[in-house]
Design an enzyme around this catalytic site. Structure first.
Site, PDB file in Angstrom:
ATOM      1  N   CYS A 111       2.791  42.048  88.037  1.00  0.00           N
ATOM      2  CA  CYS A 111       1.605  41.759  88.834  1.00  0.00           C
ATOM      3  C   CYS A 111       0.940  43.111  89.060  1.00  0.00           C
ATOM      4  O   CYS A 111       1.088  44.003  88.221  1.00  0.00           O
ATOM      5  CB  CYS A 111       1.950  41.008  90.120  1.00  0.00           C
ATOM      6  SG  CYS A 111       3.182  41.775  91.165  1.00  0.00           S
ATOM      7  N   ALA A 112       0.208  43.293  90.111  1.00  0.00           N
ATOM      8  CA  ALA A 112      -0.461  44.582  90.317  1.00  0.00           C
ATOM      9  C   ALA A 112       0.546  45.676  90.661  1.00  0.00           C
ATOM     10  O   ALA A 112       0.573  46.732  90.032  1.00  0.00           O
ATOM     11  CB  ALA A 112      -1.529  44.460  91.398  1.00  0.00           C
TER      12      ALA A 112
END
Length: 198
Positions: A111-112
């Site tokens: 994810c980020a």
């Protein structure tokens, strides 16, 4: 077998490496065929190749896939907010990770920051395919990537998923002075001392 009656991960998966660029950076090896990291890992073609990664699961709405032809990409469009419906993707993502592993490939889930969305998906996979209860799966992933911290809504969805899989839950949401949190966070927060300044 664990004390909860669930089997543990096979011995061949017991010694994963952590390749670190600092606590928040880098890539963590969760099993022999599953890696967890932040978005910058997905942009490192050489690192993906070196780890034998063949599939990249991008659990963000904000970060595009790199779409290099050597890798298969799966987009899981999720925001890191408590009401995001991550539960809808637990089985699909777990099945994909398992399928890639059966073909002798490896998967990166990112994810980020590699803290909430991707960690939640890895935990769900361990519950489904390695028969770990939620507490065991969380502790397994946290031991390999200490910065993980699924948001509270994701915890509720993981607890529901565990109940669906095993008919019981090993993690509870509890009321604390900080609000309602999973009991694993409450246990972690006991070790914190309030700092009032001098």
């Amino acid at each position: 077998m664990s004390s909860r009656g669930h089997s543990t991960l096979p011995r061949t998966l017991m010694a994963p490496r952590m390749i670190s660029e600092g606590d928040i950076g880098g890539i963590a090896q969760i099993t022999s065929s599953l890696f967890l990291g932040r978005a910058s890992v997905a942009s490192n073609w050489h690192l993906l190749q070196a780890r034998g990664i063949t599939c990249v699961i991008n659990a963000t709405i904000e970060i595009p896939n790199f779409n290099w032809p050597q890798f298969e990409y799966v987009k899981v469009p999720l925001a890191d907010i408590p009401h995001a419906p991550i539960r809808l993707y637990f089985d699909t993502v777990a099945d994909k990770i398992h399928s890639v592993s059966k073909k002798h490939g490896a998967t990166l889930v990112h994810c980020a920051a590699g803290v909430s969305r991707s960690a939640t998906l890895c935990i769900a996979y361990l519950m489904k395919f390695h028969n770990l209860c939620l507490l065991e799966a969380y502790n397994w992933v946290k031991a390999r990537r200490p910065v993980i911290r699924p948001n509270l809504g994701f915890w509720r969805q993981l607890i529901d998923y565990e109940s669906q899989l095993f008919g019981k839950s090993s993690v509870k949401m509890v009321q604390t002075p900080y609000g309602i949190i999973p009991d694993v966070y409450e246990k972690e927060s006991r070790h914190l001392m309030p700092y009032w300044g001098i």
